[in-house]
Design an enzyme around this catalytic site. Sequence first.
Site, PDB file in Angstrom:
ATOM      1  N   SER A   1       1.017  -1.191  -0.164  1.00 63.52           N
ATOM      2  CA  SER A   1       0.053  -0.093   0.070  1.00 63.52           C
ATOM      3  C   SER A   1       0.862   1.234   0.083  1.00 63.52           C
ATOM      4  O   SER A   1       2.028   1.054   0.418  1.00 63.52           O
ATOM      5  CB  SER A   1      -0.820   0.069   1.151  1.00 63.52           C
ATOM      6  OG  SER A   1      -1.603   1.188   1.390  1.00 63.52           O
TER       7      SER A   1
ATOM      8  N   TYR B   1      -2.817  -0.193  10.295  1.00 60.80           N
ATOM      9  CA  TYR B   1      -3.034  -0.815   9.152  1.00 60.80           C
ATOM     10  C   TYR B   1      -1.840  -0.464   8.051  1.00 60.80           C
ATOM     11  O   TYR B   1      -1.205  -1.369   7.745  1.00 60.80           O
ATOM     12  CB  TYR B   1      -4.442  -0.225   8.329  1.00 60.80           C
ATOM     13  CG  TYR B   1      -4.220  -0.623   6.773  1.00 60.80           C
ATOM     14  CD1 TYR B   1      -4.209  -1.850   6.372  1.00 60.80           C
ATOM     15  CD2 TYR B   1      -3.873   0.468   5.917  1.00 60.80           C
ATOM     16  CE1 TYR B   1      -4.074  -2.098   4.976  1.00 60.80           C
ATOM     17  CE2 TYR B   1      -3.689   0.313   4.673  1.00 60.80           C
ATOM     18  CZ  TYR B   1      -4.069  -1.163   4.160  1.00 60.80           C
ATOM     19  OH  TYR B   1      -3.881  -1.469   2.685  1.00 60.80           O
TER      20      TYR B   1
ATOM     21  N   LYS C   1       1.510  -3.138   6.646  1.00 61.70           N
ATOM     22  CA  LYS C   1       2.094  -3.168   5.301  1.00 61.70           C
ATOM     23  C   LYS C   1       3.585  -2.843   5.390  1.00 61.70           C
ATOM     24  O   LYS C   1       4.487  -3.485   4.883  1.00 61.70           O
ATOM     25  CB  LYS C   1       1.164  -1.999   4.480  1.00 61.70           C
ATOM     26  CG  LYS C   1      -0.098  -2.428   4.370  1.00 61.70           C
ATOM     27  CD  LYS C   1      -0.284  -3.986   3.533  1.00 61.70           C
ATOM     28  CE  LYS C   1      -1.665  -4.189   3.105  1.00 61.70           C
ATOM     29  NZ  LYS C   1      -1.816  -5.542   2.751  1.00 61.70           N
TER      30      LYS C   1
END
Length: 340
Positions: free
Chosen positions: A124, A149, A153
Amino acid sequence: MGKILVTGGTGFIGSHTAVELISAGYDVILADDFSNSNPKILTQLETITGKKPEFIEIDLCDEAKVKELVAQHPEITGVIHFAAFKAVGESVQQPLKYYRNNFYSLINLITAFKGKIDLVFSSSCTVYGQPDKLPVTEDAPVKKAESPYGNTKQIAEEMLTDTCAVTPDLKVISLRYFNPVGAHASSLIGELPIGVPQNLVPFITQSAIGKRGPITVYGNDYNTPDGSAIRDYIHVVDLAKAHVAAIKRLETKKAEGNYEVFNLGTGKGSSVLEIIQAFESSTGEKLNYTIGARREGDVEQVWGDVTKSSAQLGWTAELDVNEMMLSAWNWEKYLKDNPF
């Protein structure tokens, strides 16, 4: 061509990638636990492609089950790993949910294949945080994540880099993509959030069709031309095609080293208010929106430099923001008449 395992294969990006893989001549195995998707997607995929994809319902955090899956399918030569929780706001509220799910699933996969696999990892643009320079290139420093989140990644990429350094048979491409939106041209698959959408476009379409109330624009005081946050929105079909290009690059051994990173975007940013305007102009629907406070975990503006992916993957995004909005709207209208 080998058989490709697509984890999170009934999810938004996974289902579109399955279509493109099948179209390119690949055999696929889809794996999912339906925690953020719907079993009906399998029927939709069969309708679109004319083939019934092989499917395994599995929680990839179950190490024994993952080892069993791999042992029973020695024909798998590549994995495209989508399975992860992905909502920025929810990750801020429930960080351990994200760390547990997003790490265990990846570790279990690599362990089960004993480090001998071609792996395309769903990363991402959140790894960049708020970049110092725009557009952001793959060489930009990875900054402290703005959300759990985003941190999953970042750490997952570090895990893969470290593992590739000592595991020559593990070949990995991490695809750092920006904001996937839109739906397949058939309107049979698209973004299908469970509960209240955390992302802008599905909230827009649900608001327009009367399922939700007014749209909240989170912040109009950013240092951007119209004050709203800017993102690089990419059509999910373009994004899916990039995953096919990445698995082909690994298969044909064209990768430079056994760990590579590519940005996937359009190379330009659109503000939240511009996305609202694009939806209205492409669909003829008027939206009701209000301005709210900034949302925790959001960065001000980010869009990607996609020179590397164009040159080395041979891939370029083709569909514009109006096509993104219109396809998302057509999908929403399909859902109204054909509820999942």
